[in-house]
Design a protein around this motif. Structure first.
Motif, mmCIF file in Angstrom:
data_model
loop_
_atom_site.group_PDB
_atom_site.id
_atom_site.type_symbol
_atom_site.label_atom_id
_atom_site.label_comp_id
_atom_site.label_asym_id
_atom_site.label_seq_id
_atom_site.Cartn_x
_atom_site.Cartn_y
_atom_site.Cartn_z
ATOM 1 N N ALA A 101 -3.102 9.191 -6.386
ATOM 2 C CA ALA A 101 -2.759 8.220 -7.432
ATOM 3 C C ALA A 101 -1.321 8.448 -7.902
ATOM 4 C CB ALA A 101 -3.734 8.336 -8.603
ATOM 5 N N ILE A 102 -0.944 9.720 -8.043
ATOM 6 C CA ILE A 102 0.427 10.035 -8.469
ATOM 7 C C ILE A 102 1.432 9.596 -7.393
ATOM 8 C CG2 ILE A 102 2.013 11.973 -8.901
ATOM 9 C CD1 ILE A 102 -0.191 13.285 -10.570
ATOM 10 N N VAL A 103 1.085 9.837 -6.133
ATOM 11 C CA VAL A 103 1.963 9.402 -5.031
ATOM 12 C C VAL A 103 2.166 7.885 -5.095
ATOM 13 C CG1 VAL A 103 2.074 9.094 -2.509
ATOM 14 C CG2 VAL A 103 1.446 11.326 -3.478
ATOM 15 N N GLU A 104 1.091 7.130 -5.309
ATOM 16 C CA GLU A 104 1.196 5.665 -5.408
ATOM 17 C C GLU A 104 2.045 5.254 -6.620
ATOM 18 O OE1 GLU A 104 0.108 3.274 -3.396
ATOM 19 O OE2 GLU A 104 -0.948 4.559 -1.974
ATOM 20 N N GLU A 123 -12.390 -5.499 -16.036
ATOM 21 C CA GLU A 123 -12.360 -6.871 -16.548
ATOM 22 C C GLU A 123 -12.094 -6.855 -18.055
ATOM 23 O OE1 GLU A 123 -15.608 -9.197 -14.955
ATOM 24 O OE2 GLU A 123 -15.216 -10.770 -16.453
ATOM 25 N N ILE A 124 -12.763 -5.949 -18.759
ATOM 26 C CA ILE A 124 -12.523 -5.822 -20.205
ATOM 27 C C ILE A 124 -11.072 -5.421 -20.458
ATOM 28 C CG2 ILE A 124 -13.082 -4.434 -22.258
ATOM 29 C CD1 ILE A 124 -15.986 -4.307 -21.145
ATOM 30 N N ALA A 125 -10.548 -4.557 -19.576
ATOM 31 C CA ALA A 125 -9.149 -4.129 -19.712
ATOM 32 C C ALA A 125 -8.193 -5.265 -19.345
ATOM 33 C CB ALA A 125 -8.893 -2.914 -18.827
ATOM 34 N N GLY A 126 -8.724 -6.333 -18.776
ATOM 35 C CA GLY A 126 -7.881 -7.469 -18.392
ATOM 36 C C GLY A 126 -7.015 -7.167 -17.185
ATOM 37 N N ASP A 127 -7.546 -6.395 -16.265
ATOM 38 C CA ASP A 127 -6.746 -5.945 -15.126
ATOM 39 C C ASP A 127 -7.614 -5.892 -13.865
ATOM 40 O OD1 ASP A 127 -4.303 -5.130 -14.091
ATOM 41 O OD2 ASP A 127 -4.011 -3.613 -15.635
ATOM 42 N N TYR A 128 -6.970 -5.804 -12.701
ATOM 43 C CA TYR A 128 -7.695 -5.631 -11.438
ATOM 44 C C TYR A 128 -6.835 -4.727 -10.557
ATOM 45 C CZ TYR A 128 -10.787 -6.598 -7.528
ATOM 46 O OH TYR A 128 -11.713 -6.454 -6.516
ATOM 47 N N PRO A 129 -7.461 -3.746 -9.871
ATOM 48 C CA PRO A 129 -6.648 -2.785 -9.114
ATOM 49 C C PRO A 129 -5.988 -3.383 -7.860
ATOM 50 C CG PRO A 129 -8.987 -2.369 -8.770
ATOM 51 C CD PRO A 129 -8.898 -3.418 -9.833
ATOM 52 N N ASP A 130 -4.757 -2.948 -7.609
ATOM 53 C CA ASP A 130 -4.127 -3.210 -6.319
ATOM 54 C C ASP A 130 -4.586 -2.182 -5.300
ATOM 55 O OD1 ASP A 130 -2.310 -5.383 -7.121
ATOM 56 O OD2 ASP A 130 -1.412 -3.832 -8.384
ATOM 57 N N VAL A 131 -4.906 -0.989 -5.802
ATOM 58 C CA VAL A 131 -5.349 0.078 -4.904
ATOM 59 C C VAL A 131 -6.424 0.911 -5.599
ATOM 60 C CG1 VAL A 131 -3.352 1.474 -5.623
ATOM 61 C CG2 VAL A 131 -4.592 2.101 -3.539
ATOM 62 N N VAL A 132 -7.511 1.211 -4.868
ATOM 63 C CA VAL A 132 -8.568 2.088 -5.388
ATOM 64 C C VAL A 132 -8.617 3.339 -4.514
ATOM 65 C CG1 VAL A 132 -10.064 0.443 -6.581
ATOM 66 C CG2 VAL A 132 -10.262 0.712 -4.115
ATOM 67 N N TYR A 159 -8.512 5.588 -14.456
ATOM 68 C CA TYR A 159 -9.464 6.451 -13.744
ATOM 69 C C TYR A 159 -10.857 6.342 -14.346
ATOM 70 C CZ TYR A 159 -8.430 9.981 -17.398
ATOM 71 O OH TYR A 159 -8.245 10.646 -18.586
ATOM 72 N N LYS A 160 -11.831 6.398 -13.469
ATOM 73 C CA LYS A 160 -13.234 6.411 -13.872
ATOM 74 C C LYS A 160 -13.637 7.872 -13.906
ATOM 75 C CE LYS A 160 -17.417 4.333 -14.168
ATOM 76 N NZ LYS A 160 -17.838 3.758 -15.462
ATOM 77 N N TYR A 161 -14.225 8.319 -15.049
ATOM 78 C CA TYR A 161 -14.507 9.750 -15.205
ATOM 79 C C TYR A 161 -16.000 10.062 -15.091
ATOM 80 C CZ TYR A 161 -14.484 14.478 -17.093
ATOM 81 O OH TYR A 161 -14.671 15.830 -17.261
ATOM 82 N N GLU A 162 -16.371 10.698 -13.983
ATOM 83 C CA GLU A 162 -17.774 11.040 -13.726
ATOM 84 C C GLU A 162 -18.142 12.456 -14.183
ATOM 85 O OE1 GLU A 162 -20.468 9.131 -12.330
ATOM 86 O OE2 GLU A 162 -19.111 7.581 -13.043
ATOM 87 N N GLY A 163 -17.175 13.187 -14.727
ATOM 88 C CA GLY A 163 -17.448 14.555 -15.193
ATOM 89 C C GLY A 163 -18.303 14.607 -16.448
ATOM 90 N N VAL A 164 -18.630 13.453 -17.038
ATOM 91 C CA VAL A 164 -19.439 13.443 -18.258
ATOM 92 C C VAL A 164 -20.930 13.687 -18.010
ATOM 93 C CG1 VAL A 164 -17.863 11.988 -19.590
ATOM 94 C CG2 VAL A 164 -19.583 10.902 -18.133
ATOM 95 N N SER A 165 -21.358 13.714 -16.755
ATOM 96 C CA SER A 165 -22.776 13.998 -16.495
ATOM 97 C C SER A 165 -23.060 15.461 -16.835
ATOM 98 C CB SER A 165 -23.110 13.731 -15.029
ATOM 99 O OG SER A 165 -22.750 14.834 -14.225
ATOM 100 N N PRO A 166 -24.338 15.798 -17.128
ATOM 101 C CA PRO A 166 -24.644 17.198 -17.478
ATOM 102 C C PRO A 166 -24.224 18.185 -16.385
ATOM 103 C CG PRO A 166 -26.513 15.794 -17.998
ATOM 104 C CD PRO A 166 -25.523 14.936 -17.248
ATOM 105 N N THR A 218 -1.278 -1.714 -10.084
ATOM 106 C CA THR A 218 -2.446 -1.219 -10.810
ATOM 107 C C THR A 218 -3.255 -0.303 -9.900
ATOM 108 O OG1 THR A 218 -2.509 -3.180 -12.209
ATOM 109 C CG2 THR A 218 -4.523 -1.873 -12.077
ATOM 110 N N ILE A 219 -3.363 0.945 -10.326
ATOM 111 C CA ILE A 219 -4.004 1.986 -9.517
ATOM 112 C C ILE A 219 -5.289 2.412 -10.219
ATOM 113 C CG2 ILE A 219 -3.742 4.357 -8.656
ATOM 114 C CD1 ILE A 219 -0.614 3.807 -8.938
ATOM 115 N N LEU A 220 -6.360 2.536 -9.463
ATOM 116 C CA LEU A 220 -7.629 3.012 -10.025
ATOM 117 C C LEU A 220 -8.152 4.134 -9.135
ATOM 118 C CD1 LEU A 220 -10.268 2.883 -11.756
ATOM 119 C CD2 LEU A 220 -11.041 1.041 -10.235
ATOM 120 N N PHE A 221 -8.458 5.277 -9.751
ATOM 121 C CA PHE A 221 -9.057 6.344 -8.924
ATOM 122 C C PHE A 221 -10.284 6.938 -9.583
ATOM 123 C CE2 PHE A 221 -6.200 8.868 -11.603
ATOM 124 C CZ PHE A 221 -6.897 10.059 -11.812
ATOM 125 N N ASN A 222 -11.073 7.621 -8.772
ATOM 126 C CA ASN A 222 -12.304 8.237 -9.257
ATOM 127 C C ASN A 222 -12.046 9.704 -9.579
ATOM 128 O OD1 ASN A 222 -14.937 8.573 -9.978
ATOM 129 N ND2 ASN A 222 -15.809 8.302 -7.941
#
Lengths: 454, 454
Positions: B391-394, B250-259, B100-107, B406-410
């Motif tokens: 994501a959990i359903v997938e 790419e750094i993680a060495g992976d590519y998502p099957d589903v976003v 998961y990409k975490y956008e909650g870090v913004s002020p 490989t699952i990636l969510f926002n």
């Protein structure tokens, strides 16, 4: 540095905590048994804490290995970022360079999980099924809930009733992580029931909540007690903050002239500052400034003496700066700093003049907090505003003298659960509190009952 | 990957936004003038937006340079971390890999500042002194306040009255960053006064708040209007999320099957997903799943048709999936997803079957949100819980089929200002909402009044 922040990789999370006791220029006074008034041993603490934490409490080893399962959880938010506050410097038009270490990135929003995770781990190793604790503003209660959740330990939090009512969302957070929470005084303990019989409408106090949590732990075989600050091992767990900050300052190509943290029990201050004091002991010129609220001026107005850590006189006697264990601080919004005593380690270092102490009023610290939020984006916790203000004071001094200076402070947490205090500030409902001399006299009278510090 | 998270350095913040319009397999239907029903031109939008943003809205360039002053502010929290949800995978006992990409870090605690900063910058460049906007749950209003504060622009936020009362701390946050905030309907505009005359106790709606903000901007020379989602340029500003995530995967060495992303107006979904769709257009097998609430099922039950973006019919007509501009969604806690329409770009891509859409009820998404919080620590915003649940359903589907995936969510934001909704969940006060067929019929009837999409 040209960057706004220095981020480290997970590989750079410290693998050892720094135990400042090994490097103290003078040994600390012993902790005394409240009955015998003789130095206590590890066994005296065994009913409340697992032996591994008691060993850490009295260890003289300079470095203590951090077990891998703790590092594994630290990875969720550590290493925390170190920022150069360029926008704040610009707003202040100061030649000073201001850096801050930001601990609000933890899931609980403060530095508290650094020790909560460690304490939960050692309790789990010792087969403990359940941990009790007290919480005032809720930072510590939420951190311990998070930690117990990760290790599958039941957690019960006694939350000061007035805070339970005023900060309902800390309670929700504690619940989200699966812990049990009750407003203190509660009907769940003798201590709580006793208070409620006499004062059915009691708003509670940290002293009462501690009594409830300790009684609960002491009377159940499967349960231990956990404290979020003050004790040596708690402060030591926080040194990951300063150890990371030292790496980050090196990457930034800089070294602080002054390091700053707010102090209540003392743990976030110790976490940032102790690793830098190691350099100071080795001859590095460095000022360390502990910032407390004027309305709870333990270090700046309290005597250094033996006193109890809690109101109900259940703890051992420790040598520290104290306002007396029955001192009730005015209801300032920095709830995390409303403690009558101070960590014995920090007290010792202040007494040795290795750490300076300063006190500020709540109106000025909120003013600085809002300046910080508008310059840097992040809205600080009221406790952290004390450190923000002291950093601004140092930066303005540098401006006046025309000298550059490198300032580093600990932004120990965000204010997302403290917005009501900002409302009070904006609406002019926030007031400063002058502490009468009689309160200090009370402390001086009280400590006469206990042995003098050698 | 062995790490828990991938962090990038500031040097790796994207320097260009990705404009998916350049790569669409079919062009989008034109935006129509509400009076003439003819395609609108840039000048029609000039009273509300600065020309640079209008140019971006209609640009066909695949990459748009991000000006340095915007990057300079992005540095305060960007690049945001990409996590491998190892603890969640363990808890689900799934062979799937969940990122998961975490956008909650913004002020402001969400992805919203990515576009707020950009919009404030371009308005500042155009000499705009003041910006108005509406806000529902408050995520957008706080992000724009933060952004205007950085650029010294006055900001006025019309906040839906019911939210203003229920989420007082979003209001405090907006105030901390110096913006002006008023509960809508207000007495400050004709639109607001008109509503108040007829319904003095009106709880307000997003439609009314938009009308107030637009009227305010349209009637003052120094003032422009700003929108937090839906429009092409807003979605484009959010692509920094996906551009970073691609580097991190790419750094993680992976590519998502589903976003996966949740959708209200569509901006956080587009931000993560559009840069990956560029690969899909080039032949990369990839599923993209947009998750909406069952009670506001724009993509899954609404017709694709020309409709207004606001209730008061002040906007141009856009081709999109819509529940009708007068649709009032049930009062679910994911306030950010309660929009009758959907971004034209996302609607277009769903129609072309490039994006899948799915809808979930609020009880199931909160259950998944709590599972996530207990596994990963972070407490998600109710909106983000929709993406967590998908994501959990997938991941559970992968478990059932025994195939890794490989699952990636926002994870678009944290839930610190939404704890009341978690309370409602824990206390059994949260209910699911079945949407009657008559609501869908209303949309079908309504759109008959407008030109059919070619």
């Amino acid at each position: 540095m040209n960057q706004t922040k220095v981020v480290l990789s997970e590989q750079e999370i410290p693998r050892q905590w720094y135990n400042i006791i090994a490097d103290l220029p003078q040994p600390m006074p012993p902790v005394l048994h409240p009955g015998t008034k003789q130095p206590i041993g590890p066994d005296d603490l065994a009913p409340l804490f697992p032996m591994e934490l008691i060993k850490q409490e009295v260890s003289a080893d300079p470095w203590i290995e951090i077990p891998e399962p703790i590092v594994e959880i630290y990875r969720l938010w550590r290493p925390s970022p170190l920022y150069r506050a360029k926008r704040l410097e610009q707003a202040l038009d100061t030649p000073a360079k201001i850096y801050y270490k930001y601990e609000g990135v933890s899931p609980a929003g403060s530095h508290k999980p650094n020790t909560a995770i460690a304490q939960a781990y050692y309790n789990k190793q010792a087969g403990v099924k359940r941990i009790t604790t007290e919480t005032g503003a809720g930072q510590w209660g939420s951190a311990l809930s998070l930690a117990c959740n990760f290790f599958g330990i039941e957690c019960k939090v006694y939350m000061v009733k007035i805070s339970y009512q005023q900060k309902p969302y800390r309670k929700s957070m504690i619940r989200a992580w699966g812990a049990d929470i009750v407003a203190s005084p509660s009907t769940d303990t003798n201590a709580g029931r006793k208070v409620l019989e006499q004062y059915p409408d009691s708003p509670g106090s940290l002293g009462i909540a501690i009594s409830e949590a300790v009684e609960d732990a002491a009377t159940r075989d499967d349960t231990k007690y956990s404290l979020g600050s003050v004790l040596n091992h708690v402060l030591m767990h926080q040194t990951v903050i300063g150890l990371e900050a030292k790496q980050q300052m090196e990457i930034a190509g800089d070294y602080p002239d002054v390091v700053i943290g707010c102090v209540g029990g003392g743990s976030n201050f110790a976490g940032l500052v102790f690793p830098f004091l190691k350099d100071k002991f080795a001859g590095q010129p460095l000022r360390a400034v502990a910032v407390e609220p004027t309305s709870c001026p333990t270090l700046t107005r309290g005597p250094y003496a033996y006193d109890f850590g809690d109101e109900a006189q259940m703890t051992p006697l420790v040598a520290m700066y104290t306002l007396g264990h029955n001192f009730v601080p005015p209801p300032i919004h920095a709830g995390g700093l409303r403690y009558h005593g101070m960590a014995p380690l920090i007290s010792h270092l202040v007494r040795l003049k290795i750490i300076e102490a300063v006190a500020y009023q709540q109106l000025e610290i909120f003013k600085s907090g809002v300046s910080f939020a508008r310059a840097e984006g992040i809205i600080p916790a009221p406790e952290s505003n004390h450190a923000v203000h002291a950093a601004i004071v140092e930066a303005l001094k540098a401006k006046e003298s025309g000298q550059s200076k490198t300032i580093l402070f600990n932004l120990s947490g965000h204010g997302h659960f403290d917005m009501a205090s900002y409302d009070a500030y904006f609406e002019g409902r926030l007031v400063d509190h002058a502490l009468p001399e009689s309160d200090i006299q009370n402390a001086l009278d009280l400590i006469k009952n206990y042995p003098p510090v050698e």
